[in-house]
Scaffold this motif. Structure first.
Motif, mmCIF file in Angstrom:
data_model
loop_
_atom_site.group_PDB
_atom_site.id
_atom_site.type_symbol
_atom_site.label_atom_id
_atom_site.label_comp_id
_atom_site.label_asym_id
_atom_site.label_seq_id
_atom_site.Cartn_x
_atom_site.Cartn_y
_atom_site.Cartn_z
ATOM 1 N N ARG A 82 6.792 -10.602 -3.257
ATOM 2 C CA ARG A 82 5.536 -10.467 -2.510
ATOM 3 C C ARG A 82 5.370 -9.043 -1.982
ATOM 4 O O ARG A 82 4.262 -8.535 -1.875
ATOM 5 C CB ARG A 82 5.482 -11.466 -1.343
ATOM 6 C CG ARG A 82 4.949 -12.835 -1.754
ATOM 7 C CD ARG A 82 4.457 -13.645 -0.560
ATOM 8 N NE ARG A 82 5.539 -14.014 0.345
ATOM 9 C CZ ARG A 82 6.412 -14.990 0.126
ATOM 10 N NH1 ARG A 82 6.361 -15.693 -0.975
ATOM 11 N NH2 ARG A 82 7.350 -15.262 1.010
ATOM 12 N N LEU A 83 6.496 -8.416 -1.640
ATOM 13 C CA LEU A 83 6.440 -7.031 -1.161
ATOM 14 C C LEU A 83 6.214 -6.044 -2.310
ATOM 15 O O LEU A 83 6.031 -4.850 -2.076
ATOM 16 C CB LEU A 83 7.747 -6.662 -0.439
ATOM 17 C CG LEU A 83 8.012 -7.345 0.900
ATOM 18 C CD1 LEU A 83 9.426 -7.025 1.370
ATOM 19 C CD2 LEU A 83 7.001 -6.913 1.949
ATOM 20 N N GLY A 84 6.261 -6.576 -3.542
ATOM 21 C CA GLY A 84 6.107 -5.694 -4.701
ATOM 22 C C GLY A 84 7.417 -5.029 -5.079
ATOM 23 O O GLY A 84 7.428 -3.974 -5.725
ATOM 24 N N LEU A 85 8.548 -5.638 -4.667
ATOM 25 C CA LEU A 85 9.854 -5.032 -4.913
ATOM 26 C C LEU A 85 10.645 -5.897 -5.881
ATOM 27 O O LEU A 85 10.635 -7.125 -5.778
ATOM 28 C CB LEU A 85 10.635 -4.909 -3.598
ATOM 29 C CG LEU A 85 9.977 -4.066 -2.502
ATOM 30 C CD1 LEU A 85 10.747 -4.176 -1.203
ATOM 31 C CD2 LEU A 85 9.880 -2.611 -2.947
ATOM 32 N N ALA A 86 11.355 -5.246 -6.790
ATOM 33 C CA ALA A 86 12.248 -5.979 -7.689
ATOM 34 C C ALA A 86 13.479 -6.379 -6.891
ATOM 35 O O ALA A 86 13.925 -5.640 -6.012
ATOM 36 C CB ALA A 86 12.652 -5.085 -8.860
ATOM 37 N N HIS A 87 14.003 -7.562 -7.190
ATOM 38 C CA HIS A 87 15.242 -7.916 -6.493
ATOM 39 C C HIS A 87 16.422 -7.283 -7.219
ATOM 40 O O HIS A 87 16.470 -7.283 -8.435
ATOM 41 C CB HIS A 87 15.437 -9.434 -6.445
ATOM 42 C CG HIS A 87 16.749 -9.800 -5.815
ATOM 43 N ND1 HIS A 87 17.005 -9.623 -4.479
ATOM 44 C CD2 HIS A 87 17.886 -10.284 -6.352
ATOM 45 C CE1 HIS A 87 18.238 -9.995 -4.214
ATOM 46 N NE2 HIS A 87 18.805 -10.405 -5.324
ATOM 47 N N ARG A 101 0.833 -1.201 0.000
ATOM 48 C CA ARG A 101 0.000 0.000 0.000
ATOM 49 C C ARG A 101 0.875 1.262 0.000
ATOM 50 O O ARG A 101 0.563 2.253 -0.653
ATOM 51 C CB ARG A 101 -0.944 0.010 1.207
ATOM 52 C CG ARG A 101 -2.414 -0.101 0.782
ATOM 53 C CD ARG A 101 -3.324 -0.216 1.981
ATOM 54 N NE ARG A 101 -2.950 -1.395 2.774
ATOM 55 C CZ ARG A 101 -3.005 -1.467 4.103
ATOM 56 N NH1 ARG A 101 -3.402 -0.427 4.797
ATOM 57 N NH2 ARG A 101 -2.669 -2.588 4.728
ATOM 58 N N GLY A 102 2.001 1.182 0.750
ATOM 59 C CA GLY A 102 2.928 2.317 0.797
ATOM 60 C C GLY A 102 3.455 2.669 -0.581
ATOM 61 O O GLY A 102 3.534 3.852 -0.949
ATOM 62 N N ILE A 103 3.789 1.625 -1.377
ATOM 63 C CA ILE A 103 4.335 1.862 -2.723
ATOM 64 C C ILE A 103 3.247 2.414 -3.652
ATOM 65 O O ILE A 103 3.504 3.267 -4.489
ATOM 66 C CB ILE A 103 4.950 0.567 -3.293
ATOM 67 C CG1 ILE A 103 6.143 0.145 -2.424
ATOM 68 C CG2 ILE A 103 5.387 0.760 -4.741
ATOM 69 C CD1 ILE A 103 6.718 -1.214 -2.768
ATOM 70 N N GLU A 104 2.018 1.940 -3.459
ATOM 71 C CA GLU A 104 0.902 2.470 -4.249
ATOM 72 C C GLU A 104 0.762 3.971 -4.056
ATOM 73 O O GLU A 104 0.601 4.731 -5.011
ATOM 74 C CB GLU A 104 -0.408 1.811 -3.802
ATOM 75 C CG GLU A 104 -0.902 0.685 -4.706
ATOM 76 C CD GLU A 104 -2.109 -0.002 -4.077
ATOM 77 O OE1 GLU A 104 -2.025 -1.229 -3.938
ATOM 78 O OE2 GLU A 104 -3.088 0.688 -3.711
#
Lengths: 240, 240
Positions: A235-240, A164-167
């Motif tokens: 899952r966190l919506g982050l690229a590795h 939600r934070g990234i959104e």
């Protein structure tokens, strides 16, 4: 189940759980491992609570306090078990302070988002490592190590928060992706220091002391842990 | 038992536990009280953990983490109860942040001994206050408040630590005696601020709203809390 990825043949017989402790190298390695896990819990408690000071809401703060308390509940059984093995639990933990404290000093979160990602990624990495290693230990030690992995669903609240934070603020995504890589890098660095300094653990991991556990197995293990880290970042919506 | 020092006649009838909540002032005061207790637990968790960083041994650090975790377990039931009363628990706690945070900011321990005495004296004062007030509340609220007092035996390890510390280094006794007085003074100051700012609590404590609870009773309550503080200082081997 991940813990049984080592072939069953590699596990010491569960009908003679005391047997492997006749080998002083195995015994020393298990004591070291439990000492490391124990101090890891203590330092995680302290860090999660300190990071909770950055929480934007009381509810978030209490969620991190809940993760910290879950760590606390795992310390008692480890202290008890080390006592049964005839050693002073807190003395056994001391040699691992430096590595864990260094890890935390090098990964002090700059804000709430970094705290959240660290709580989730750190918890996940530790659990993956313990789950992998548990499969190669005697029944008693394995059960104890696996019991420290329970209740980790607590960190799942992080996933929703970060997504939600990234959104809301898409620019934090790039920074947090880098942060996740740094956490992984620091964890590997400190783990290597520990393995280099603690002969028992090095011997256990690569010395062919336990059937089925050699440097090749350890490399595979590391690959699996890395994959799971990448999945977690996803899952966190982050690229590795 | 201290909780029953208020005469039984003063207690709202336990056969109609919902009744006192028909009085909006009583309801507001109970909500405030639970909000204060809840935030008190959250801030105590944070402070105990931070103070544990000064612990001379890992065992001492873990003892404070145990006290902190005991606080955490009490937060859930308070959040649940506030939800049942139709309010958002963490919002209800917000107005009390300033008083508790001020208390902790004004009583930041300078060393491990001050941390220990603060953990023991702070825990004791909070428990005495809640136990006193609980006797005047409806059955449900009373049971909830009294349940937050369980497990406080955890702080008893402090007594042995402090007494032994003074034996080894007698000069710390004078400083810690002064410290105990300062803790009491700051607690009273912050409690007065809260009572002045929160009309519901002031009304509950001195407004004759609950039978048997008036300013005279509150004065007696305060005298008993002070006596118990002095007894606690004596157990630590400290002059009041």
């Amino acid at each position: 189940m991940v813990a049984s990825q080592g072939s069953d043949a590699a596990l010491p017989s569960s009908s003679s759980p005391g047997r492997p402790f006749d080998d002083p190298v195995y015994r020393a390695a298990v004591i070291d491992l439990l000492g490391a896990v124990g101090y890891g819990e203590i330092s995680a408690f302290e860090r999660l609570t300190a990071d909770g000071r950055m929480a934007p809401t009381l509810e978030d703060k209490v969620a991190l306090q809940g993760m910290a308390s879950a760590q606390y509940l795992k310390i008692g059984p480890i202290v008890t078990r080390l006592g049964e093995l005839g050693v002073e639990a807190y003395a056994v933990m001391e040699p691992f302070r430096e590595a864990f404290d260094s890890f935390h000093a090098h990964t002090a979160p700059a804000d709430w988002w970094e705290s959240l990602v660290k709580a989730y990624v750190g918890d996940g990495l530790a659990n993956d490592f313990y789950r992998e290693i548990a499969g190669f230990l005697d029944t008693d030690t394995r059960d104890l190590v696996l019991s420290t992995l329970e209740d980790t669903g607590r960190s799942e609240f992080v996933v929703g928060r970060v997504r939600r934070g990234i959104e809301v603020e898409p620019r934090i995504g790039g920074r947090l992706a880098l942060w996740g890589r740094r956490l992984m890098g620091e964890a590997v660095t400190q783990a290597q220091h520990v393995a280099a300094e603690r002969e028992g653990i090095a011997e256990l991991l690569g010395g062919g002391r336990v059937e089925g556990l050699d440097l090749g197995t350890v490399a595979d293990m590391f690959t699996r842990i890395t994959h799971r880290h990448i999945e977690r970042m996803g899952r966190l919506g982050l690229a590795h």
